[in-house]
Write a protein that holds these residues in place. Structure first.
Motif, PDB file in Angstrom:
ATOM      1  N   UNK A   1       0.847  -1.189   0.000  1.00 31.31           N
ATOM      2  CA  UNK A   1       0.000   0.000   0.000  1.00 31.31           C
ATOM      3  C   UNK A   1       0.886   1.245   0.000  1.00 31.31           C
ATOM      4  N   UNK A   2       0.613   2.164  -0.865  1.00 26.88           N
ATOM      5  CA  UNK A   2       1.264   3.468  -0.889  1.00 26.88           C
ATOM      6  C   UNK A   2       0.316   4.489  -0.260  1.00 26.88           C
ATOM      7  N   UNK A   3       0.841   5.682   0.002  1.00 32.60           N
ATOM      8  CA  UNK A   3      -0.006   6.732   0.562  1.00 32.60           C
ATOM      9  C   UNK A   3      -1.222   6.977  -0.318  1.00 32.60           C
ATOM     10  N   UNK A   4      -1.016   7.011  -1.611  1.00 32.56           N
ATOM     11  CA  UNK A   4      -2.137   7.293  -2.514  1.00 32.56           C
ATOM     12  C   UNK A   4      -3.211   6.208  -2.439  1.00 32.56           C
ATOM     13  N   UNK A   5      -2.822   4.965  -2.134  1.00 33.02           N
ATOM     14  CA  UNK A   5      -3.809   3.888  -1.985  1.00 33.02           C
ATOM     15  C   UNK A   5      -4.688   4.134  -0.762  1.00 33.02           C
ATOM     16  N   UNK A   6      -4.059   4.547   0.335  1.00 32.17           N
ATOM     17  CA  UNK A   6      -4.837   4.881   1.530  1.00 32.17           C
ATOM     18  C   UNK A   6      -5.759   6.055   1.237  1.00 32.17           C
ATOM     19  N   UNK A   7      -5.261   7.042   0.515  1.00 32.62           N
ATOM     20  CA  UNK A   7      -6.074   8.206   0.152  1.00 32.62           C
ATOM     21  C   UNK A   7      -7.301   7.777  -0.661  1.00 32.62           C
ATOM     22  N   UNK A   8      -7.120   6.877  -1.613  1.00 34.09           N
ATOM     23  CA  UNK A   8      -8.242   6.426  -2.445  1.00 34.09           C
ATOM     24  C   UNK A   8      -9.285   5.679  -1.617  1.00 34.09           C
ATOM     25  N   UNK A   9      -8.826   4.943  -0.609  1.00 31.24           N
ATOM     26  CA  UNK A   9      -9.770   4.259   0.285  1.00 31.24           C
ATOM     27  C   UNK A   9     -10.590   5.292   1.066  1.00 31.24           C
ATOM     28  N   UNK A  10      -9.916   6.337   1.541  1.00 27.64           N
ATOM     29  CA  UNK A  10     -10.613   7.416   2.249  1.00 27.64           C
ATOM     30  C   UNK A  10     -11.651   8.060   1.334  1.00 27.64           C
ATOM     31  N   UNK A  11     -11.266   8.298   0.079  1.00 31.72           N
ATOM     32  CA  UNK A  11     -12.193   8.884  -0.909  1.00 31.72           C
ATOM     33  C   UNK A  11     -13.477   8.070  -1.031  1.00 31.72           C
ATOM     34  N   UNK A  12     -13.332   6.756  -1.004  1.00 31.58           N
ATOM     35  CA  UNK A  12     -14.489   5.875  -1.158  1.00 31.58           C
ATOM     36  C   UNK A  12     -15.341   5.809   0.102  1.00 31.58           C
ATOM     37  N   UNK A  13     -14.711   5.994   1.265  1.00 33.19           N
ATOM     38  CA  UNK A  13     -15.407   5.776   2.541  1.00 33.19           C
ATOM     39  C   UNK A  13     -16.028   7.026   3.150  1.00 33.19           C
ATOM     40  N   UNK A  14     -15.451   8.195   2.876  1.00 32.79           N
ATOM     41  CA  UNK A  14     -15.900   9.405   3.571  1.00 32.79           C
ATOM     42  C   UNK A  14     -16.423  10.436   2.580  1.00 32.79           C
ATOM     43  N   UNK A  15     -17.721  10.684   2.653  1.00 31.98           N
ATOM     44  CA  UNK A  15     -18.326  11.697   1.785  1.00 31.98           C
ATOM     45  C   UNK A  15     -18.344  13.061   2.461  1.00 31.98           C
TER      46      UNK A  15
END
Length: 201
Positions: A1-15
């Motif tokens: 996992x890279x930082x950008x992968x964690x960021x993309x997960x956040x994008x999907x989870x938090x509106x």
């Protein structure tokens, strides 16, 4: 996992804000290769320093057939419990050290002492170690993961039109008020682009 992968997960989870620190830590614990567990400990200091530190404890493996993984702690001064937004930002900044490269890791006593001297002396960029540069990167990583661009950009026009105050954004994102100044600065966009590329060959 890279930082950008964690960021993309956040994008999907938090509106909407705030982004949960517990969610970030849980996601790293479950999905970041090489990280087995990150524990959080409050420590009472004789003189409170309001700081937090990421400490790599040891490398382990569940069995001889499994890959090795790191066991780490984030230790923080319990005086931060009196300011939940400061604590949240400090813990998130330290959590971002899971993305450190081998050169950026502060994993020995000697390296830790060297980093403390650099923090004290604020060396010029040409003389700074990868560890010191990581300290600067994690500051921005914490700001960006707690204030994702798609949520930050919603408030950007109103902020610069003086329709929303720093303290209001601090409440929305649940971060210290002093962080608002740099997440609403134009440099945010540049930092965002650089961090989305970090670790990508």
């Amino acid at each position: 996992m890279l930082f950008r992968d964690l960021y993309k997960i956040v994008e999907q989870e938090f509106t909407e804000a705030p982004v949960s620190f517990d969610f970030l830590r849980s996601t790293v614990n479950k999905g970041h290769a090489g990280v087995g567990e990150i524990k959080i400990w409050a420590i009472t200091y004789p003189v409170p320093n309001h700081q937090a530190h990421y400490v790599l404890l040891y490398t382990d493996r569940t069995s001889g057939y499994d890959d090795e993984f790191d066991v780490a702690e984030i230790r923080y001064c319990d005086a931060l419990d009196g300011d939940p937004f400061e604590r949240r930002y400090a813990l998130t900044k330290e959590l971002m050290h899971v993305f450190d490269t081998d050169a950026e890791k502060t994993d020995t006593r000697e390296k830790f002492i060297k980093l403390l001297k650099e923090i004290q002396n604020q060396p010029l960029a040409a003389h700074a170690s990868a560890m010191f540069n990581s300290e600067l990167d994690t500051r921005w990583m914490a700001a960006i993961i707690l204030c994702p661009k798609y949520l930050r950009d919603k408030y950007y026009p109103d902020y610069w039109a003086n329709k929303i105050e720093d303290f209001e954004l601090s409440e929305i994102f649940q971060i210290p008020e002093w962080v608002i100044g740099f997440i609403m600065d134009d440099y945010y966009d540049e930092a965002f682009e650089l961090l989305m590329k970090k670790g990508v060959a």
